[in-house]
Design an enzyme around this catalytic site. Structure first.
Site, short mmCIF file in Angstrom:
data_model
loop_
_atom_site.label_atom_id
_atom_site.label_comp_id
_atom_site.label_asym_id
_atom_site.label_seq_id
_atom_site.Cartn_x
_atom_site.Cartn_y
_atom_site.Cartn_z
N ALA A 269 0.85 -1.18 0.00
CA ALA A 269 0.00 0.00 0.00
C ALA A 269 0.89 1.23 0.00
CB ALA A 269 -0.90 0.01 1.23
N GLU A 271 1.12 5.50 1.16
CA GLU A 271 0.54 6.46 2.10
C GLU A 271 0.32 7.85 1.54
OE1 GLU A 271 3.75 5.21 2.31
OE2 GLU A 271 5.14 6.78 2.91
N ASN A 272 0.09 8.01 0.22
CA ASN A 272 -0.13 9.34 -0.36
C ASN A 272 -1.03 10.18 0.53
OD1 ASN A 272 0.94 8.10 -2.85
ND2 ASN A 272 -1.03 7.06 -2.83
N HIS A 304 -0.67 1.17 9.43
CA HIS A 304 0.67 1.62 9.02
C HIS A 304 0.57 2.83 8.08
CE1 HIS A 304 4.95 0.97 7.78
NE2 HIS A 304 4.49 1.49 6.64
N GLU A 305 -0.24 2.68 7.03
CA GLU A 305 -0.33 3.77 6.05
C GLU A 305 -0.94 5.01 6.70
OE1 GLU A 305 1.41 3.19 3.54
OE2 GLU A 305 1.48 1.01 3.75
#
Ligand SMILES: [Zn+2]
Length: 883
Positions: A269, A271-272, A304-305
């Protein structure tokens, strides 16, 4: 693809950027094969750089359509544009506006970096260097700008248009066929956090009220029809948001938080800012489609993201050498979240098992590198378990050294001191030095020196003086580029366990108690003497795995069995059984290679029985205790001249011994835990299923008919994917008609669901029998398989290469040939995926001579292939380098 001669990037060469970007206005007109990107950049010379400087923007495979400076078209004599670079040799040394128009082809983008199509969805992946595949830009993390993004598309092609930040405007164009949306992100960010999505997506919406009372809209976008599988991801997100407020005082900062799940994705994934993009594997779950492990991964990765919003986005990395600044810290934070949500001891054991299985192997092989590397050829190859998981261990050691209160003060200081900045490891560690009032300069070696430290602990009891003496010595083995090392700061939490099972007070010779049981070894060797020790204790060292080291202690098997029953530290209780099993397995492997009978250890089996029948231990913990060291764990322990067939045989022998001796206990435990209650993904129910299915795995060791019938029954009656998969896995390990029938049935049931078909592919790839290679090759032509989809490749070929020790390491070398053939086939299309797959061969040097030479020949074949990508070229050169 980049085939230019690689030139290394070095940390020591860092210079501040010559130009800064204040704002970026993007106007993206989506089209499947010709997307037009207009970027308007407000640039100014960096006062901290040496002026006057040329203006050099990065590109990767770009075509420049038009260029304007301060509103006027720029004559071609003033600039040079290549696919990889746009440079103005003599730009005016003042703030200026540069307008760049480029054309990109999302459909042709098989690298999945930059703007690409996943199915019919347009999406982006810009970390680490994907933004330069969209437009020319100073693509480095210390250039932080405020972005406004206008997206335009055909309404039917992309009814949903998303970008970072808050939605400012949306509408239909006069034609009535196209529409647009304008997003604005007020927080300055590096280009790698830019994201854009367009497509036909369904949405699940929820709300979250932050600790200061602001309402945030939460949205998860998925393929239409999959909305009912987003519930657990949304629940995890809300719990993560609350936890970050409580544990770290961190509040979410935009009006909206969005997650988009796509099926073609190189990583887990991304994290934008405000618009996380996920591999759908880590979003979609229902009891019928996802296992407990899938649920746990979803919870951890969503968290996490989300946590990156502060550790990564608000405070980002100055350069890519500082990657562990955001990743190690954020892994630490997600591990802490999971520990608070589930069982702390069990999560710690799982994390350490993962660390040893992957990071310690990396640290001991040719791809070893420091948590903060000082040189790279291709940054994509440094998204490693060393940067992530060992990076998290280093943060955890700061917590152990400082204690929870000072650690939190250090984190608070980091957030206030560096918010809005692109920071370095030095700045991060300085916050803890300031909060704790201590010198952490030696501690910085954890970021600089690669390899796993080896600690030898020798304890001795003096009954007459009533003292216990503990001698500790550390060494750090040589690793590529680092022949000799300095002593590290190693925080070891220790205890002395008395004969009644209780911890004895740790009193130093000077009478001072040992604070938090912490011994800090910062020299090559040190001795500690504890006084007032009335009876001979058993030492329990590195409790909770306080330091990521390889520890050898002079304790007998008998003492280990004592710790297995009595240690107050649950991690070391588990470790004691694990060490006993490992000692046996290493001996047995050696015996099998000498054609001698493997060693038996009835006392170990008795210790396992004691744990299995203990009613005061949680099932998830017991499951960890009875899950034996894996084949790769044993290979790592042996470390040289490894024969995977002998390792497998040794492990099977121990499984047989446990199964035969404990058949009744295993059957009773299995029955006791087979509950008719409806499925729930909570930690307790997950733990019970884990123990039940670990029992099933042992029960089916010998593949006798009653065990096969038991597995078949569980497969047929299961009301959830965890139990059905566990039963199918047990069946796949037995060469029987039930196996074929169950595999066929499983595919029929789930053929419409790619994520479940991945499980089916992985199970078959992991079967430890010679026919597996041909089976895997045949599956590459199966209609459900696609070389273009990273999830499929990882599920089938990744599982074969990484999880099937005996067959990927076949004595005839055909396993290596197959892996290498696949790497070479994928490399021209998706270099990142190819490089990851090739890294499965990183431990080739520890193999026995025949396999070693076959693996080397396979790697040489890769090295000799023309036009390798930089990603694969870098891995193969490091893997083969003589150190
Ligand atoms: Zn991350």
């Amino acid at each position: 693809m980049r085939t230019d001669e690689p030139h290394p990037i070095r940390l020591q060469d860092y210079r501040p950027p010559d130009w800064l970007v204040d704002t970026v206005e993007l106007d993206v007109s989506l089209d499947a094969s010709a997307t037009r990107v207009r970027a308007s950049l407000l640039l100014r010379p960096n006062p901290k750089a040496a002026a006057p400087a040329p203006l050099v923007l990065d590109g990767d495979g770009l075509t420049l359509v038009a260029l304007r400076l301060d509103g006027e078209p720029l004559a071609s004599v003033h600039y040079v544009a290549t696919p990889d670079r746009l440079s103005l040799a003599q730009p005016p040394q003042r703030p200026l506006r540069l307008e760049i128009e480029t054309l990109v082809d999302p459909s042709a983008n098989t690298q999945l970096m930059g703007l690409y199509r996943s199915g019919k969805t347009y999406c982006t992946q810009c970390e680490a260097e994907g933004f330069r595949r969209i437009t020319y830009f100073p693509d480095r993390p210390d250039v932080m700008a405020v972005y406004t993004t206008r997206i335009e598309a055909d309404i039917t092609d992309a009814p949903v248009l998303l970008a970072n930040g808050n939605l400012k405007e949306a509408g239909t164009l006069p034609s009535g066929k196209r529409h647009f949306a304008v997003w604005h992100d007020p927080f300055p960010k590096p280009a790698y956090l830019f994201a854009l999505v367009g497509g036909t997506l369904a949405v699940v919406e929820d709300r979250f009220r932050t600790m200061s009372g602001r309402d945030v809209t939460l949205r998860i976008y998925v393929e239409p029809g999959k909305e009912d599988r987003c519930g657990y991801a949304m629940d995890s997100l809300k719990r993560a948001m609350r936890w970050d407020e409580q544990a770290f005082g961190r509040e979410y900062d935009l009006d909206m938080f969005m997650i988009v799940a796509v099926s073609d994705f190189n990583m887990g994934a991304m994290e934008n800012k405000g618009l996380n993009i996920f591999n759908d594997k880590y979003i979609l779950a229902s009891p019928e489609t996802a296992t407990d492990t899938d649920y746990a991964s979803i919870e951890a990765i969503v968290a996490h993201e989300y946590f990156h919003n502060w550790t990564g986005n608000r405070i980002t990395c100055r350069d890519w050498f500082q990657l562990c600044l955001k990743e190690g810290l954020t892994v630490f934070r997600d591990q802490e979240f999971t520990s608070d949500e589930r069982s702390r001891p069990v999560e710690r054991i799982k994390d350490v098992r993962g660390l040893r299985a992957h990071q310690c192997v990396e640290d001991a092989g040719p791809l070893a590198h420091p948590v903060r590397p000082t040189l790279y050829h291709e940054i994509n190859n440094f998204y490693t378990t060393t940067v992530y998981e060992k990076g998290a261990e280093v943060v955890r050691m700061l917590q152990v050294l400082l204690g929870p209160q000072q650690f939190r003060q250090g984190m608070d200081l980091y957030f206030t001191r560096h918010d809005g900045e692109a920071a370095t490891i030095e700045q991060f560690v300085q916050c803890f030095a300031d909060a704790g009032g201590r010198d952490l300069s030696q501690f910085m070696l954890w970021y600089a020196q690669s390899g796993t430290p080896e600690i030898v602990a020798t304890g001795s009891y003096d009954a007459r003086a009533k003292t216990y003496r503990l001698d500790l010595a550390q060494t750090l083995p040589p690793t590529p580029g680092q022949p000799s090392k300095e002593p590290m700061v190693i925080p070891l939490v220790a205890g002395l366990v008395g004969p009644d099972g209780r911890d004895l007070p740790l009193q130093r010779a000077d009478g001072a108690p040992l604070e938090r049981g912490l011994l800090t070894l910062d020299r090559p060797a040190a001795s500690y003497v504890f006084t007032g020790v009335e009876q001979r204790p058993v030492p329990s060292i590195n409790r909770g795995f306080s330091a990521p080291v390889r520890l050898t202690v002079n304790v007998s098997d008998e003492d280990l069995r004592f710790l297995a029953n009595h240690d107050s530290d649950p991690f070391n209780r588990w470790q004691a059984v694990h060490t006993l099993a490992m000692r046996l397995l290493v001996d047995s492997t050696e015996a099998i290679r000498r054609s001698e009978p493997p060693r038996q250890d009835p006392a170990l089996v008795a210790a396992i029985k004691a744990v299995l029948t203990s009613r005061d231990l949680e099932p998830a913990f017991v499951a960890q205790v009875i899950a034996l060291p894996s084949e790769s764990d044993i290979a790592r322990e042996i470390a040289r001249d490894v024969n995977p067939d002998a390792v497998y045989a040794a492990r099977q022998t121990l499984r047989q011994a446990i199964m035969t001796t404990l058949s009744k206990t295993l059957a009773t435990t299995y029955q006791r835990l087979s509950s008719p209650e409806p499925y729930s993904p909570d930690a307790d129910a997950t733990g019970r299923r884990a123990l039940k299915n670990t029992c099933l795995d042992l029960i089916t060791t010998a593949c006798d008919p009653s065990a096969i019938a038991l597995a078949k029954r569980q497969y047929e009656r299961a009301d959830n994917m965890t139990d059905r998969m566990a039963a199918l896995q047990a069946l796949t390990l037995c060469d029987c008609t039930e196996r074929t029938a169950a595999l066929d049935d499983f595919y029929r049931r789930y053929s419409g669901d790619p994520l479940i078909v991945d499980k089916w592919l992985s199970l078959q790839a992991a079967i430890p029998e010679p026919a597996t290679l041909e089976r895997v090759k045949a599956l590459t032509s199966h209609p459900a398989f696609s070389m273009a989809n990273p999830n499929r490749v990882r599920a089938l070929i990744g599982a074969f290469a990484m999880s099937n020790q005996t067959q990927s390491n076949r004595a005839d070398g055909r396993g290596y040939d197959f892996i290498v053939d696949t790497v070479l086939a994928i490399d021209p299309k998706n270099p990142q995926l190819a490089a990851r797959l090739l890294s499965a061969l990183k431990s080739w040097r520890v193999l026995e001579p025949r396999r070693r030479s076959l693996a080397r020949a396979a790697l040489k074949r890769v090295a000799g292939t023309p036009s390798l990508s930089r990603d694969v070229g870098d891995i193969v050169q490091r893997a083969l380098a003589e150190s």
